[in-house]
Design a protein around this motif. Structure first.
Motif, PDB file in Angstrom:
ATOM      1  N   LEU A  90      -3.869 -15.451   1.471  1.00 13.23           N
ATOM      2  CA  LEU A  90      -3.690 -14.082   0.552  1.00 13.23           C
ATOM      3  C   LEU A  90      -2.301 -13.668   0.869  1.00 13.23           C
ATOM      4  O   LEU A  90      -1.576 -13.800   2.073  1.00 13.23           O
ATOM      5  N   SER A  95      -3.875  -6.613  -1.989  1.00  9.97           N
ATOM      6  CA  SER A  95      -4.480  -5.930  -3.217  1.00  9.97           C
ATOM      7  C   SER A  95      -5.347  -4.617  -2.611  1.00  9.97           C
ATOM      8  O   SER A  95      -5.621  -4.030  -3.371  1.00  9.97           O
ATOM      9  N   ASP A 118     -11.608  -8.685  -1.475  1.00  4.27           N
ATOM     10  CA  ASP A 118     -11.095 -10.114  -1.684  1.00  4.27           C
ATOM     11  C   ASP A 118     -11.093 -11.002  -0.408  1.00  4.27           C
ATOM     12  O   ASP A 118     -11.096 -12.200  -0.564  1.00  4.27           O
TER      13      ASP A 118
END
Length: 397
Positions: free
Chosen positions: A88, A102, A107
């Motif tokens: 990520l 984010s 996530d």
């Protein structure tokens, strides 16, 4: 009765990582007490998930009291491995704290959950018994077991003192960690006020960081890091009594950048040059504005007095309290304890494999071990690295 190579008990970050790592070569079942995985993971970092601390590995290890035990885990699964695993975008904030870009812990949970495709997941499964031949609840059997049941804080996430008695493995005293402190002083008038980069001390322990005032006491990174030192210095065990009364003092150096002598010299000069300035206005040079009235009222000095009218006795009292402002602590704010201090005794666990030296084929990972660190991503780092090492070690035939 269904049989597995490995049963992982606990679906937190350590347990999930262990299950993912072990499932590459073994038949794995993950047993979770709740109806969902990662319930505590979702609330870490205020829901933003401070996934790790990105200090260089040697400096990172120096942040832990049990750094020698953690060394093999951290080198087996480094921060670079962690970032690659989640794949990520991450952001690094002050003090090397790392969050997903984010800013959503969900996530992180989704990525690791998606990697459990080859793992049998059983929800709402509370492990109550493990036989000598690794039969769990008389329902399933495993050749090896990894226990990753966490500590005792945040019981709503599934943590329970009962988890320590699942086996005969030796344990240490269990204590609150990273916990706010309740004060004797009424702080309701300054609730929400933050003191930045002050030094908080208890006996010989000193921690620099922010202090946040709540309605009932003190919190913020500086205070909760110091709370570990306080908790470890006191004799108690949460497995016997969760109510811990305290009778101690901590002190805050409100102006750590200046020594007493330097502050004395500055006051002598400024009180002459700025004699007509009111004390409450002058202290804005050093203190958060919304804290000044509380501070002066507490030490018994008129906030409206002009600098030229402050006598030597009051000046000395002012300096003493600016350098050592005392708070009497009556208890831990136990409902907000972030981690558990204590757990599975490390003297009976192989640091290179995380296998018990007492019970063969039994492994441990995460907060259930007597491992903890300061706030700032250090504890999730323990969870992911020990989870990976336990999973890889248990899966080796």
């Amino acid at each position: 009765m269904k049989e597995y190579d490995i049963a992982v008990i606990g679906g937190g970050p350590a347990g999930m990582m262990a299950a993912v790592a072990a499932s590459k070569t073994s038949k794995v079942v993950l047993l979770e007490k709740n109806s969902q995985l990662g319930r505590k993971l979702l609330i870490t970092g205020g829901g933003r998930c401070n996934i790790t601390n990105n200090k260089p590995i040697k400096k990172l290890l120096n942040s832990y009291s049990n750094k020698n035990f953690l060394k093999h885990s951290f080198y087996s699964f480094t921060n670079e491995d962690l970032f690659s695993f989640f794949n990520l975008d991450f952001i690094e904030e002050d003090d090397n704290r790392v969050f997903p870009k984010s800013e959503k812990s969900s996530d992180i949970l989704k990525v690791i959950s998606d990697k459990l495709d080859d793992v049998d997941l059983i929800y709402n499964f509370e492990v109550k018994s493990i036989s000598d031949d690794f039969v769990i609840n008389d329902k399933l059997k495993a050749q090896k077991i990894i226990i990753a049941t966490g500590g005792v804080t945040y019981p709503q996430t599934g943590c329970s003192p009962k988890n320590y008695s699942l086996t005969s493995q030796p344990i240490t005293d269990i204590k609150y960690g990273l916990v706010p402190l309740i004060t004797k002083k009424d702080l309701s008038s300054i609730a929400g006020v933050t003191l930045y980069d002050v030094v908080i001390s208890y006996k010989k322990s000193r921690v620099k960081g922010n202090v946040l005032f709540s309605h009932v006491g003190l919190t913020g990174p500086g205070v909760i890091n110091l709370s570990n030192e306080i908790s470890e210095s006191i004799s108690y065990n949460l497995l016997e009594d969760e109510n811990v009364d305290l009778d101690l003092e901590i002190a805050i150096d409100l102006i750590p950048e200046l020594s007493r002598e330097e502050l004395q010299d500055k006051f002598n000069k400024d009180f002459q040059l700025k004699g007509k300035t009111k004390l409450k206005n002058y202290l804005k040079l050093f203190l958060t504005n919304s804290f000044i009235e509380f501070f002066l009222d507490d030490i018994g000095i008129d906030s409206e007095i002009q600098l030229s009218n402050i006598n030597k006795k009051a000046k000395n009292r002012l300096i003493e309290n600016l350098k050592r402002f005392i708070f009497e602590i009556t208890s831990f704010n136990k409902d907000l304890s972030k981690v558990t201090i204590g757990g599975i005794d490390l003297n009976y666990v192989n640091s290179k494999t995380l296998e018990s030296s007492v019970i063969p084929n039994l492994y441990f990972a995460g907060e259930v071990l007597n491992l903890h660190g300061p706030t700032g991503g250090y504890n999730l780092k323990i969870a992911f690295s020990t989870g990976y090492l336990a999973g890889i070690s248990a899966s080796q035939k």
